[in-house]
Design a protein around this motif. Structure first.
Motif, PDB file in Angstrom:
ATOM      1  N   LEU A 190       6.152  39.861 -90.268  1.00 13.95           N
ATOM      2  CA  LEU A 190       5.082  39.048 -90.863  1.00 13.95           C
ATOM      3  C   LEU A 190       4.977  37.759 -90.057  1.00 13.95           C
ATOM      4  O   LEU A 190       5.859  36.886 -90.136  1.00 13.95           O
ATOM      5  CB  LEU A 190       5.381  38.756 -92.330  1.00 13.95           C
ATOM      6  N   ASN A 191       3.917  37.657 -89.264  1.00 15.44           N
ATOM      7  CA  ASN A 191       3.734  36.517 -88.375  1.00 15.44           C
ATOM      8  C   ASN A 191       3.643  35.230 -89.185  1.00 15.44           C
ATOM      9  O   ASN A 191       2.830  35.124 -90.109  1.00 15.44           O
ATOM     10  CB  ASN A 191       2.473  36.717 -87.535  1.00 15.44           C
ATOM     11  N   ASP A 192       4.470  34.242 -88.837  1.00 14.48           N
ATOM     12  CA  ASP A 192       4.531  32.992 -89.592  1.00 14.48           C
ATOM     13  C   ASP A 192       3.253  32.179 -89.474  1.00 14.48           C
ATOM     14  O   ASP A 192       2.921  31.384 -90.363  1.00 14.48           O
ATOM     15  CB  ASP A 192       5.723  32.152 -89.100  1.00 14.48           C
ATOM     16  N   THR A 208      -0.071  33.608 -88.536  1.00 12.70           N
ATOM     17  CA  THR A 208      -1.279  34.327 -88.968  1.00 12.70           C
ATOM     18  C   THR A 208      -1.117  35.034 -90.314  1.00 12.70           C
ATOM     19  O   THR A 208      -2.100  35.467 -90.910  1.00 12.70           O
ATOM     20  CB  THR A 208      -1.658  35.383 -87.921  1.00 12.70           C
ATOM     21  N   LEU A 209       0.145  35.135 -90.784  1.00 12.78           N
ATOM     22  CA  LEU A 209       0.458  35.825 -92.046  1.00 12.78           C
ATOM     23  C   LEU A 209      -0.053  37.270 -92.045  1.00 12.78           C
ATOM     24  O   LEU A 209      -0.512  37.777 -93.075  1.00 12.78           O
ATOM     25  CB  LEU A 209      -0.120  35.050 -93.244  1.00 12.78           C
ATOM     26  N   THR A 210       0.024  37.917 -90.900  1.00 13.89           N
ATOM     27  CA  THR A 210      -0.343  39.331 -90.780  1.00 13.89           C
ATOM     28  C   THR A 210       0.855  40.114 -90.254  1.00 13.89           C
ATOM     29  O   THR A 210       1.681  39.586 -89.493  1.00 13.89           O
ATOM     30  CB  THR A 210      -1.534  39.524 -89.829  1.00 13.89           C
ATOM     31  N   TRP A 211       0.942  41.380 -90.665  1.00 17.70           N
ATOM     32  CA  TRP A 211       2.002  42.257 -90.185  1.00 17.70           C
ATOM     33  C   TRP A 211       1.645  42.778 -88.803  1.00 17.70           C
ATOM     34  O   TRP A 211       0.514  43.180 -88.557  1.00 17.70           O
ATOM     35  CB  TRP A 211       2.200  43.427 -91.133  1.00 17.70           C
ATOM     36  N   TYR A 254       8.561  34.946 -87.077  1.00 16.10           N
ATOM     37  CA  TYR A 254       8.354  35.862 -88.197  1.00 16.10           C
ATOM     38  C   TYR A 254       9.212  35.451 -89.382  1.00 16.10           C
ATOM     39  O   TYR A 254      10.402  35.143 -89.234  1.00 16.10           O
ATOM     40  CB  TYR A 254       8.667  37.297 -87.764  1.00 16.10           C
ATOM     41  N   ARG A 255       8.595  35.475 -90.559  1.00 18.35           N
ATOM     42  CA  ARG A 255       9.280  35.060 -91.784  1.00 18.35           C
ATOM     43  C   ARG A 255       9.817  36.235 -92.583  1.00 18.35           C
ATOM     44  O   ARG A 255      10.596  36.045 -93.522  1.00 18.35           O
ATOM     45  CB  ARG A 255       8.348  34.245 -92.673  1.00 18.35           C
TER      46      ARG A 255
END
Length: 386
Positions: free
Chosen positions: A158-160, A162-165, A174-175
């Motif tokens: 989960l890109n920190d 863009t909040l997309t997988w 990544y979070r």
């Protein structure tokens, strides 16, 4: 008197011998493979069967090439033109007729789902962390192979920002992460051993990035895999027709020239041509196969091809491509141009009346795939039926 008789006999024998030589020469020429005709520079370019005009794309490999993503289905042995694929076996090894399973009302067309892991066809384990992890660190912790047994294995982050997988990439943060393994493919359903391998790969990755994985129940997921595999097996269909020469065989050049006129381009393997999809990078609409040895011969023009296959991998091609209608058109056009007859896989000629029931069964098949959110040609269908 005797000399005149001998002279007459000699003349008659010479004429008979000349007639035999002429007949044999004519027979050899009549039966030798048909060869490609040289292009006529003064003639206008003939349009393709699907509207494209210009030079033959097969004669210019730079102009047209096979898409990089394609359904790898070369036509081979089987039964009826509409055949189902037995799950757990190679698509070319076994065939059954799935028409009895095609009995559902037509639902509305489903919207395309996003690429990547999807709970519809994947087992997904979530990995939680206290902080963020760099893409470089995640990539360094990836397992050496991206399969668990015969099933694709993947890790997404989960890109920190863009909040997309997405698949982890260098320079990103990544979070959270998730790991997944596909429930089924043409090799069969996910089994307990493959699930265990998935757990081991995921646990090793989680340990490397200090994350805590949460795995779903194995027995439930294996049962879900078997159900999905059963559905896929009932709806995994391909069409395969054979075009057979009536009299004289065809040379590879003659075949390529005629195939190019109806839109085929060179495939990725010798003896394979494809009809590209309307969207670049998608699997081909149709595949044309012929003898590999003829394609690789030192003198291809002396090779004799007596039949070719025309195949359609139904779940791999979007419904909007009208693939079966194009298969019928291509088959008819090539049969007329090359003096061939369209047959089923057993060499039996296919009458026009046999085509309409196949078309009706295909429409029902498309409807059932739509209802399961596995529309033909979609991302998920291409993954499941591979």
């Amino acid at each position: 008197m005797n000399s005149s008789l001998l002279l007459s006999l000699a003349i008659t024998g010479g004429l008979v011998l000349a007639a035999i030589v002429a007949y044999n020469t004519w027979t050899l020429r009549r039966n030798e493979p048909k060869k490609a005709q040289p292009p006529d520079p003064s003639a206008p370019s003939a349009p393709s069967a699907f509207g494209a005009a210009g030079m033959d794309p097969l004669l210019d490999p730079i102009l047209r090439q096979e898409p990089s993503l394609d359904g790898d289905l070369a036509g081979s042995a089987g039964a009826s033109p509409l055949e189902g694929l037995d799950r757990g076996q190679d698509p070319h090894d076994h065939a059954i007729d799935p028409s009895d399973a095609l009995r559902m009302p037509a639902p509305a067309h489903m919207a395309e789902r996003r690429p990547g892991l999807d709970p519809l066809i994947d087992v997904i384990a979530t990995l939680t962390m206290e902080g963020v992890v760099s893409g470089d660190a995640a990539l360094a912790a990836f397992p050496p192979t991206r399969r668990a047994g015969s099933k694709p294995f993947a890790i997404e982050g989960l890109n920190d920002a863009t909040l997309t997988w997405e698949t982890p990439a260098p320079g990103q943060r990544y979070r959270s992460f998730q790991a997944g393994v596909q429930l089924a493919n043409r090799m069969g359903a996910l089994n307990e051993i493959e699930f265990s391998e998935f757990v081991m790969k995921t646990q090793a990755f989680a340990d490397a990035i200090n994350a805590a994985p949460d795995f779903p129940d194995m027995l439930q997921e294996v049962a879900r895999a078997r159900e999905l595999d059963q559905f896929a097996g009932d709806h995994d269909a391909q069409l395969l027709f054979v075009l057979r020469a009536r009299q004289a065989a065809w040379s590879p050049g003659y075949l390529l020239q005629n195939a190019a006129r109806v839109g085929f381009v060179a495939g990725s393997m010798p003896g394979r041509l494809v009809l590209p999809a309307s969207t670049p990078g998608m699997p081909p609409v149709l595949t044309l196969g012929y003898d590999t040895q003829a394609a690789l011969a030192d003198d291809p023009e002396q090779s004799a091809i007596r039949d070719i296959s025309l195949s359609l991998d139904v779940p791999q091609v979007h419904r909007s491509e009208q693939a079966f209608a194009r298969l019928r058109d291509v088959g008819a056009a090539l049969a007329q141009a090359m003096d061939g007859v369209l047959c089923d896989q057993n060499g039996q000629p296919l009458p026009a009346m046999a085509m309409d029931p196949i078309a009706a069964d295909l429409e029902l098949l498309y409807d059932q795939l739509d209802a399961r959110d596995l529309s033909a040609g979609s991302v998920l269908a291409r993954r499941l039926f591979s």
